[in-house]
Write an enzyme that holds these catalytic residues in place. Structure first.
Site, PDB file in Angstrom:
ATOM      1  N   CYS A 164       0.845  -1.203   0.000  1.00 30.54           N
ATOM      2  CA  CYS A 164       0.000   0.000   0.000  1.00 30.54           C
ATOM      3  C   CYS A 164       0.883   1.259   0.000  1.00 30.54           C
ATOM      4  CB  CYS A 164      -0.988  -0.041   1.160  1.00 30.54           C
ATOM      5  SG  CYS A 164      -2.359   1.106   0.936  1.00 30.54           S
ATOM      6  N   HIS A 189      -3.884  -4.757  -0.241  1.00 31.72           N
ATOM      7  CA  HIS A 189      -3.436  -5.308   1.046  1.00 31.72           C
ATOM      8  C   HIS A 189      -3.514  -6.832   1.024  1.00 31.72           C
ATOM      9  CE1 HIS A 189      -3.127  -1.714   3.620  1.00 31.72           C
ATOM     10  NE2 HIS A 189      -4.011  -1.197   2.785  1.00 31.72           N
ATOM     11  N   GLU A 206      -2.603  -8.849   3.215  1.00 25.94           N
ATOM     12  CA  GLU A 206      -2.978  -9.350   4.547  1.00 25.94           C
ATOM     13  C   GLU A 206      -4.467  -9.178   4.833  1.00 25.94           C
ATOM     14  OE1 GLU A 206      -1.678  -6.495   3.889  1.00 25.94           O
ATOM     15  OE2 GLU A 206      -2.159  -4.977   5.396  1.00 25.94           O
TER      16      GLU A 206
END
Lengths: 205, 252
Positions: free
Chosen positions: A79, A187, A189
């Site tokens: 990001c 992202h 994650e």
């Protein structure tokens, strides 16, 4: 061991947990020596570019990262962490980035269709450039699989290094790659199973 | 193009989910950790955790549960309930929340939206607003829908968007619990005035209600519901299949 660079920006809880699930050893650290002794580096980031890059420089970790990358250590920016890899950002002014990826960070509004919402927030499909070999980060992922984005600025002038895009009334840079330097605008994650597969591929580099 | 999002909302009190039924393959439906993981594994695009704990001890327990959920779920997590200060933002973000939902805290102190957005970014601040028609006007209600604040909903929402709210959850008190469909008129009015994502809440009773929502109002970004998911009346994979059949783009 993978070092997640902690320079006082954002919440690293989920990122750390996601590596736990795929069984990788990580350390969240602001210590240059720990980063030097790591096998790979993750540069996370949320918030505003100017503030983040200033904090990174203030800790002196920018130099550590650049030196380690020069030695060939894999680096993944996520990001805002990806945006900082670029030469410049035009988010509220003009700011120097780390210069590892050619190109700059500009607002997405002029790139996308009028009337679409900014930020580009939500799940969007990965599109791999046809003329290039698929990035090793996507070895477990197919084109068209969904990842989670939250951003108002994107990388431009970086077509040589783009490894995936996302369609949002125009083509947005979803990820970049140059030798041992990787960056994802989305992202991983927060991108469910698909994201974990991308992180796994990075761990296996 | 980005997908329409389906968001289950979990009300947590004293460490347990307030409502729920038995799903196949789920050991404990009252455990927010098990239920959150179940939804995440079954196609939810995001989760909302709502803290309805009254006591300080309860809040401590919520924080602990939140951390456990966040360590096992790799989709965006929004936390709401009891957010009145920047310290509250900090507390839930440190436990792994990605976004913070403000409602009565913002009504009491509108600067909370501004301060939250400044410190954590607009994408982090979700304005949740309970709206009810009074004499033909959309009014903002507080205290779980019991108290008319006297504020007009559309101007309140616009004001919060300007202060930095990155998403708006519109809960229609008029349709909530009725299960006859989302409040399309109210949602249309909100979509007409904001440029940030709008999340519809209140009134979904069946799969068709989501199809109608996204077909009628293409500017609505997400549908949020609680009991219809918890009671198994709507299952998310089935819902998404139906949406896809209706040419609505979803993540599957």
């Amino acid at each position: 061991m993978i070092a997640i660079v902690d320079y006082g920006v954002g919440n690293l809880f989920s990122l750390k947990s996601s590596f736990g699930v795929i069984g990788a050893e990580v350390q969240v650290t602001g210590d240059g020596e720990v980063i030097r002794s790591s096998e790979k580096i993750i540069l996370p980031g949320v918030g505003a570019f100017e503030d983040a890059i200033a904090k990174l420089r203030k800790t002196g970790l920018d130099k550590v990262i650049l030196e380690e990358v020069e030695k060939g250590k894999p680096l993944l920016g996520i990001c805002l962490g990806m945006q900082m890899l670029f030469q410049k950002s035009y988010e509220y002014g003009e700011h120097e980035g780390l210069g590892l990826i050619e190109g700059s960070i500009k607002p997405i509004a002029p790139i996308i269709e009028e009337g679409l919402k900014v930020p580009h927030i939500g799940w969007n499909a990965l599109v791999f450039p046809k003329e290039k070999e698929k990035s090793i980060l996507y070895r477990y992922v197919k084109g068209g699989e969904f990842v989670y984005f939250v951003h108002s600025y994107a990388g431009v002038g970086c077509s040589d290094t783009v490894s995936a895009t996302a369609e949002y009334g125009g083509s947005l840079t979803a990820s970049v790659e140059k030798e041992n330097v990787y960056g994802t605008q989305f992202h991983p994650e927060k991108s469910g199973e698909v994201g974990l597969k991308i992180l796994k591929a990075f761990c296996e580099l | 193009m980005i997908t329409k999002r389906i968001i289950p909302c979990l009300d947590v009190r004293d460490g347990r989910v307030v409502k729920g039924v038995n799903f196949q393959g789920l050991s404990d439906v009252s455990s927010p950790v098990d239920l959150g993981k179940f939804y995440s594994d079954n196609g939810a695009d995001e989760l909302v955790f709502y803290d309805i704990t009254a006591s300080v001890e309860g809040r401590g327990l919520f924080t602990h549960i939140l951390q456990e959920v966040a360590s096992q779920i790799f989709i965006p997590l929004t936390v709401g309930g009891g957010i009145h200060t920047l310290e509250d933002f900090d507390r839930v973000l440190k436990c792994g929340a990605d976004k913070v939902s403000v409602n009565s805290g913002a009504i009491k102190n509108p600067n909370l939206v501004l301060e939250g957005a400044k410190k954590y970014g607009n994408q982090c601040v979700v304005l949740s607003v309970d709206v009810k028609r009074v004499d033909g006007k959309f009014m903002v209600f507080a205290k779980g829908g019991r108290e008319n604040t006297g504020m007009e909903a559309l101007s309140w929402i616009k004001r919060c968007e300007k202060m930095g709210a990155g998403e708006i959850v519109v809960n229609s008190i008029d349709t909530d619990g009725v299960k006859k469909g989302f409040d399309l008129e109210m949602l249309q009015a909100v979509c007409d005035i904001v440029s940030v994502p709008v999340i519809a809440s209140g009134g979904a009773g069946c799969v068709e209600d989501f199809v109608t929502l996204f077909k009628t109002l293409p500017r609505v970004d997400a549908g949020l519901a609680a009991s219809i998911f918890h009671f198994g009346e709507v299952d998310i994979p089935g819902l998404k299949k139906k949406l896809a059949e209706n040419q609505i783009i979803v993540r599957r």
